[in-house]
Design a protein around this motif. Structure first.
Motif, mmCIF file in Angstrom:
data_model
loop_
_atom_site.group_PDB
_atom_site.id
_atom_site.type_symbol
_atom_site.label_atom_id
_atom_site.label_comp_id
_atom_site.label_asym_id
_atom_site.label_seq_id
_atom_site.Cartn_x
_atom_site.Cartn_y
_atom_site.Cartn_z
ATOM 1 N N UNK A 146 0.883 -1.168 0.000
ATOM 2 C CA UNK A 146 0.000 0.000 0.000
ATOM 3 C C UNK A 146 0.915 1.210 0.000
ATOM 4 N N UNK A 147 0.598 2.222 -0.801
ATOM 5 C CA UNK A 147 1.423 3.427 -0.871
ATOM 6 C C UNK A 147 0.537 4.663 -0.869
ATOM 7 N N UNK A 148 0.990 5.672 -0.153
ATOM 8 C CA UNK A 148 0.333 6.976 -0.176
ATOM 9 C C UNK A 148 1.399 8.009 -0.497
ATOM 10 N N UNK A 149 1.081 8.920 -1.407
ATOM 11 C CA UNK A 149 2.034 9.947 -1.839
ATOM 12 C C UNK A 149 1.469 11.319 -1.483
ATOM 13 N N UNK A 150 2.329 12.153 -0.866
ATOM 14 C CA UNK A 150 1.919 13.432 -0.288
ATOM 15 C C UNK A 150 2.681 14.585 -0.934
#
Length: 172
Positions: A146-150
């Protein structure tokens, strides 16, 4: 770089900001979001208030236990991105450290991940993107993540200057 197979990334339609606001540090578990993603989302929201945080407001030392799961990419004016930091957990998932590598439409895939597909929408829209995917590092079986990019704004507030990604292997 092997581009013979197209890596699959799936965009998750979950409002990570809303989940992070509802689930404080006292409720770190969520069925779809790893605690590292929720913790960094809370940090990102605290840095920015009602707007995107400025890059100068971020201090890697404040990320604490999340640092191994982080990647930092600098946004270039030509729509390319350069890895300036890659945490040890992300390097372990990918099977390599990408620090110093450049991502562009021509060189999109590194470590079995289409980083251009991860970065470009975040830079264009200036909002968090949440994805899931899988990699096949050498000598191991596939690893789901799972990846989240900010996005972070440049200090003049003119555009996205950096993207910090949080990438966490899913435990099957």
């Amino acid at each position: 770089m092997d581009t013979s197979s197209t890596p699959s990334l799936r965009t998750l339609g979950l409002d990570v900001k809303a989940v992070a606001r509802k689930r404080g540090a006292d409720l770190p578990q969520h069925p779809l979001l790893p605690p590292q993603v929720l913790a960094f989302t809370r940090q990102w929201l605290a840095l920015g208030g009602k707007s995107l945080p400025l890059w100068s407001s971020f201090d890697l030392m404040d990320a604490g236990d999340i640092v191994p799961y982080l990647t930092i990419l600098r946004c270039q004016p030509d729509n390319s991105f350069t890895f300036t930091f890659m945490g040890s957990a992300v390097s372990a998932i990918l099977g390599e450290d990408l620090t110093g590598c450049m991502v562009s439409s021509r060189y999109a895939v590194w470590g079995d991940v289409d980083w251009y597909r991860r970065c470009k929408p975040v830079a264009d829209v200036a909002d968090i993107q949440l994805l899931s995917g899988a990699v096949n590092p050498p000598y191991t079986s596939a690893i789901d993540f799972i990846a989240a990019d900010f996005p972070f704004m440049d200090d003049a507030g003119g555009g996205v200057s950096h993207i910090i990604g949080v990438t966490v292997a899913k435990l099957n």
